[in-house]
Motif scaffolding. Structure first.
Motif, PDB file in Angstrom:
ATOM      1  N   ILE A  41       0.830  -1.194   0.000  1.00  0.00           N
ATOM      2  CA  ILE A  41       0.000   0.000   0.000  1.00  0.00           C
ATOM      3  C   ILE A  41       0.875   1.259   0.000  1.00  0.00           C
ATOM      4  CG2 ILE A  41      -1.741   1.305   1.280  1.00  0.00           C
ATOM      5  CD1 ILE A  41      -2.714  -1.330  -0.109  1.00  0.00           C
ATOM      6  N   PHE A  42       1.950   1.226   0.768  1.00  0.00           N
ATOM      7  CA  PHE A  42       2.862   2.374   0.789  1.00  0.00           C
ATOM      8  C   PHE A  42       3.380   2.667  -0.610  1.00  0.00           C
ATOM      9  CE2 PHE A  42       6.925   4.465   0.943  1.00  0.00           C
ATOM     10  CZ  PHE A  42       6.782   5.419   1.942  1.00  0.00           C
ATOM     11  N   ASP A  43       3.858   1.630  -1.308  1.00  0.00           N
ATOM     12  CA  ASP A  43       4.423   1.839  -2.645  1.00  0.00           C
ATOM     13  C   ASP A  43       3.354   2.241  -3.658  1.00  0.00           C
ATOM     14  OD1 ASP A  43       7.016   1.349  -1.867  1.00  0.00           O
ATOM     15  OD2 ASP A  43       6.906  -0.800  -2.279  1.00  0.00           O
ATOM     16  N   ASN A  44       2.141   1.737  -3.490  1.00  0.00           N
ATOM     17  CA  ASN A  44       1.048   2.158  -4.369  1.00  0.00           C
ATOM     18  C   ASN A  44       0.764   3.647  -4.218  1.00  0.00           C
ATOM     19  OD1 ASN A  44      -0.809   0.237  -6.098  1.00  0.00           O
ATOM     20  ND2 ASN A  44      -0.032  -1.024  -4.407  1.00  0.00           N
ATOM     21  N   VAL A  45       0.641   4.093  -2.973  1.00  0.00           N
ATOM     22  CA  VAL A  45       0.314   5.502  -2.730  1.00  0.00           C
ATOM     23  C   VAL A  45       1.484   6.398  -3.135  1.00  0.00           C
ATOM     24  CG1 VAL A  45      -0.322   7.200  -0.973  1.00  0.00           C
ATOM     25  CG2 VAL A  45      -1.314   4.902  -0.896  1.00  0.00           C
ATOM     26  N   ALA A  46       2.704   5.928  -2.887  1.00  0.00           N
ATOM     27  CA  ALA A  46       3.895   6.743  -3.148  1.00  0.00           C
ATOM     28  C   ALA A  46       4.302   6.766  -4.611  1.00  0.00           C
ATOM     29  CB  ALA A  46       5.062   6.222  -2.307  1.00  0.00           C
ATOM     30  N   PHE A  47       3.638   5.960  -5.444  1.00  0.00           N
ATOM     31  CA  PHE A  47       4.093   5.759  -6.821  1.00  0.00           C
ATOM     32  C   PHE A  47       4.324   7.073  -7.577  1.00  0.00           C
ATOM     33  CE2 PHE A  47       3.377   4.908 -11.348  1.00  0.00           C
ATOM     34  CZ  PHE A  47       4.307   3.904 -11.563  1.00  0.00           C
ATOM     35  N   GLY A  48       3.340   7.983  -7.524  1.00  0.00           N
ATOM     36  CA  GLY A  48       3.462   9.230  -8.269  1.00  0.00           C
ATOM     37  C   GLY A  48       4.519  10.163  -7.720  1.00  0.00           C
ATOM     38  N   LEU A  49       4.822  10.044  -6.433  1.00  0.00           N
ATOM     39  CA  LEU A  49       5.820  10.935  -5.815  1.00  0.00           C
ATOM     40  C   LEU A  49       7.236  10.566  -6.240  1.00  0.00           C
ATOM     41  CD1 LEU A  49       4.387  11.135  -2.186  1.00  0.00           C
ATOM     42  CD2 LEU A  49       4.173  12.850  -3.998  1.00  0.00           C
ATOM     43  N   TYR A  76       8.366   9.806  -8.986  1.00  0.00           N
ATOM     44  CA  TYR A  76       8.734  10.345 -10.287  1.00  0.00           C
ATOM     45  C   TYR A  76       8.683  11.878 -10.294  1.00  0.00           C
ATOM     46  CZ  TYR A  76       8.353   5.545 -11.824  1.00  0.00           C
ATOM     47  OH  TYR A  76       8.544   4.187 -11.958  1.00  0.00           O
ATOM     48  N   ARG A  77       8.553  12.460  -9.110  1.00  0.00           N
ATOM     49  CA  ARG A  77       8.525  13.913  -9.002  1.00  0.00           C
ATOM     50  C   ARG A  77       9.710  14.458  -8.207  1.00  0.00           C
ATOM     51  NH1 ARG A  77       3.320  12.562 -10.062  1.00  0.00           N
ATOM     52  NH2 ARG A  77       1.960  14.169 -10.963  1.00  0.00           N
ATOM     53  N   GLY A  78      10.690  13.607  -7.947  1.00  0.00           N
ATOM     54  CA  GLY A  78      11.883  14.067  -7.262  1.00  0.00           C
ATOM     55  C   GLY A  78      11.685  14.383  -5.792  1.00  0.00           C
ATOM     56  N   VAL A  79      10.667  13.780  -5.171  1.00  0.00           N
ATOM     57  CA  VAL A  79      10.397  14.023  -3.750  1.00  0.00           C
ATOM     58  C   VAL A  79      11.345  13.167  -2.908  1.00  0.00           C
ATOM     59  CG1 VAL A  79       8.631  13.982  -1.941  1.00  0.00           C
ATOM     60  CG2 VAL A  79       7.983  14.498  -4.319  1.00  0.00           C
ATOM     61  N   THR A  80      11.901  13.723  -1.837  1.00  0.00           N
ATOM     62  CA  THR A  80      12.819  12.977  -0.981  1.00  0.00           C
ATOM     63  C   THR A  80      12.085  11.862  -0.243  1.00  0.00           C
ATOM     64  OG1 THR A  80      12.455  14.374   0.960  1.00  0.00           O
ATOM     65  CG2 THR A  80      14.152  15.090  -0.615  1.00  0.00           C
ATOM     66  N   LYS A  81      12.841  10.854   0.206  1.00  0.00           N
ATOM     67  CA  LYS A  81      12.234   9.719   0.902  1.00  0.00           C
ATOM     68  C   LYS A  81      11.505  10.156   2.168  1.00  0.00           C
ATOM     69  CE  LYS A  81      15.218   5.967  -0.730  1.00  0.00           C
ATOM     70  NZ  LYS A  81      16.128   4.864  -0.337  1.00  0.00           N
ATOM     71  N   ALA A  82      12.092  11.104   2.888  1.00  0.00           N
ATOM     72  CA  ALA A  82      11.461  11.580   4.122  1.00  0.00           C
ATOM     73  C   ALA A  82      10.132  12.251   3.820  1.00  0.00           C
ATOM     74  CB  ALA A  82      12.393  12.548   4.847  1.00  0.00           C
ATOM     75  N   ILE A 139      -0.183  13.454  -4.538  1.00  0.00           N
ATOM     76  CA  ILE A 139       0.647  14.308  -5.391  1.00  0.00           C
ATOM     77  C   ILE A 139       0.195  15.762  -5.340  1.00  0.00           C
ATOM     78  CG2 ILE A 139       1.203  12.388  -6.951  1.00  0.00           C
ATOM     79  CD1 ILE A 139      -0.830  13.619  -8.936  1.00  0.00           C
ATOM     80  N   GLU A 140      -0.862  16.050  -4.543  1.00  0.00           N
ATOM     81  CA  GLU A 140      -1.423  17.394  -4.434  1.00  0.00           C
ATOM     82  C   GLU A 140      -1.791  17.936  -5.814  1.00  0.00           C
ATOM     83  OE1 GLU A 140       1.498  19.608  -2.251  1.00  0.00           O
ATOM     84  OE2 GLU A 140       1.201  18.431  -0.413  1.00  0.00           O
ATOM     85  N   PRO A 141      -2.754  17.272  -6.465  1.00  0.00           N
ATOM     86  CA  PRO A 141      -3.083  17.605  -7.853  1.00  0.00           C
ATOM     87  C   PRO A 141      -3.814  18.930  -7.988  1.00  0.00           C
ATOM     88  CG  PRO A 141      -4.667  16.036  -6.996  1.00  0.00           C
ATOM     89  CD  PRO A 141      -3.615  16.202  -5.932  1.00  0.00           C
ATOM     90  N   ASP A 142      -3.686  19.511  -9.182  1.00  0.00           N
ATOM     91  CA  ASP A 142      -4.472  20.705  -9.483  1.00  0.00           C
ATOM     92  C   ASP A 142      -5.942  20.350  -9.638  1.00  0.00           C
ATOM     93  OD1 ASP A 142      -2.275  22.442  -9.515  1.00  0.00           O
ATOM     94  OD2 ASP A 142      -1.807  21.926 -11.598  1.00  0.00           O
ATOM     95  N   VAL A 143      -6.208  19.163 -10.204  1.00  0.00           N
ATOM     96  CA  VAL A 143      -7.579  18.704 -10.425  1.00  0.00           C
ATOM     97  C   VAL A 143      -7.630  17.201 -10.140  1.00  0.00           C
ATOM     98  CG1 VAL A 143      -9.497  18.539 -12.064  1.00  0.00           C
ATOM     99  CG2 VAL A 143      -7.886  20.435 -12.241  1.00  0.00           C
ATOM    100  N   LEU A 144      -8.712  16.785  -9.473  1.00  0.00           N
ATOM    101  CA  LEU A 144      -8.947  15.363  -9.190  1.00  0.00           C
ATOM    102  C   LEU A 144      -9.983  14.852 -10.172  1.00  0.00           C
ATOM    103  CD1 LEU A 144      -8.574  12.889  -7.286  1.00  0.00           C
ATOM    104  CD2 LEU A 144     -10.432  13.841  -5.886  1.00  0.00           C
TER     105      LEU A 144
END
Length: 349
Positions: A93-101, A103-109, A151-156
């Motif tokens: 579940i963690f990897d599913n939710v984190a998937f989009g992050l 590829y956006r250069g977000v740090t692990k923390a 990913i804090e999208p502009d539109v859902l």
């Protein structure tokens, strides 16, 4: 300000099929907008063009003021929730939710913090180590929503996300999705063929038919004031009573039905003249049984628990459907009844 703008957007498929026919639409910032219509009306194709999964044949799509027709999906910053969840079964579940992050250069923390926050938002804290098959359908749908929001999208974008759930869970989830959308303030475009979902969840309902927008407006406006026979019919419980205008007094119209019985309409959508043939629309739940000038016989009864749906054949042969609360037991087939329809509940297209 509009989060999403569509200008003369159209989509043609092979064989001359026009899926979306030059529609214009503004989605206000922070609003919950529903594209509602039957299968094949173009609502999902419209959503897929906004997402970047389909390329428009013509017109322009703008998100946050920027044209995105040529922008690939991964550069549009959109969150999308699908009907079948589309979770990776081999990932936690963690990897599913984190998937989009990832590829956006977000740090692990930051990824860990944002995944935790997203799971809190959908009320599933502490499931990071599980796999999708270890969760129920409703829980999987919440994870799909968390993945879209993290990913804090502009539109859902939500493509019939509740249709795979059972009735009770579907009702619970639609309340959850609306509450989350309001709490975080994200603009949402929701696709459904379910009228109840559209009316319950939306700030703006956009009714589509054959690739075009039939009507748009607040849920109560679209339901109470349909502008076409299709909209009146599709939103359910509509009776169509043909008749002839016998009197016009300002905005108040008197209409004679086939048997000579008269009903009044408080407001017509256009100017009318005596002698003109019209169709009067009245919702089933607006018809009162037990008193009134209209008379008829009950032809069928659908018992629905606290309510019942009655098919009534009027003395002139016209059939109407009434939806009434049951107090002292349901009425019976063959029973003679009188009906009352208030003028303010009648519409003439």
């Amino acid at each position: 300000m509009s989060s999403v703008e569509l200008r003369k957007v159209e989509k043609h498929f092979a064989g001359g099929v026009v899926a979306v026919d030059a529609i214009d639409l503004d989605v206000p910032d922070g609003a919950f907008v529903t594209l509602l219509g039957p299968s094949g009306c173009g609502k999902t194709t419209t959503l897929r063009m906004v997402a970047g999964l389909e390329t428009p044949t013509g017109g322009e799509i703008r998100i946050k003021g920027q044209r995105v027709n040529e922008t690939p999906i991964h550069q549009r910053n959109l969150g999308m929730v699908f009907q079948n969840y589309a979770l990776f079964p081999h990932k936690s579940i963690f990897d599913n939710v984190a998937f989009g992050l990832k590829y956006r250069g977000v740090t692990k923390a930051d990824i860990a913090e944002r995944v935790t926050r997203a799971l809190d938002i959908v009320r599933l804290p502490g499931v990071e180590g599980r796999f999708p098959t270890q969760l129920s359908g409703g829980q999987q749908q919440r994870i799909a929503l968390a993945r879209a929001l993290v990913i804090e999208p502009d539109v859902l974008l939500l493509d019939e996300p509740l249709s795979a759930l059972d009735a009770n869970l579907r009702e619970e989830m639609r309340g959850e999705i609306k509450a989350i959308q309001q709490r975080i303030g994200v603009t949402a475009i929701f696709v459904t063929h379910d009228q109840g979902e559209a009316l319950a969840m939306s700030d703006l309902v956009v009714v589509m038919n054959k690739g075009r927008i039939e009507q748009r407006g607040a849920p109560a406006e679209v339901y109470e004031h349909p502008q076409s026979e299709f909209v009146a019919n599709f939103l359910g419980n509509a009776n169509f009573l043909p008749g002839k205008v016998i009197a016009v007094n300002g905005k108040r119209i008197s209409v004679a039905l086939g048997d000579g019985a008269r009903i009044d309409v408080a407001d017509a959508a256009r100017a009318l003249q005596a002698g003109e043939g019209v169709n009067v629309i009245v919702r089933a739940e607006k018809i009162e049984l037990g008193r009134g000038a209209l008379t008829g016989t009950i032809a069928a009864v659908d018992y629905l628990g606290s309510t019942a749906r009655y098919d009534v054949v009027l003395s002139g042969g016209q059939k109407v459907t009434a939806l009434a609360t049951i107090r002292d037991g349901a009425r019976r087939v063959g029973e003679a009844v009188s009906l009352s329809i208030a003028a303010e509940h009648c519409r003439i297209l």
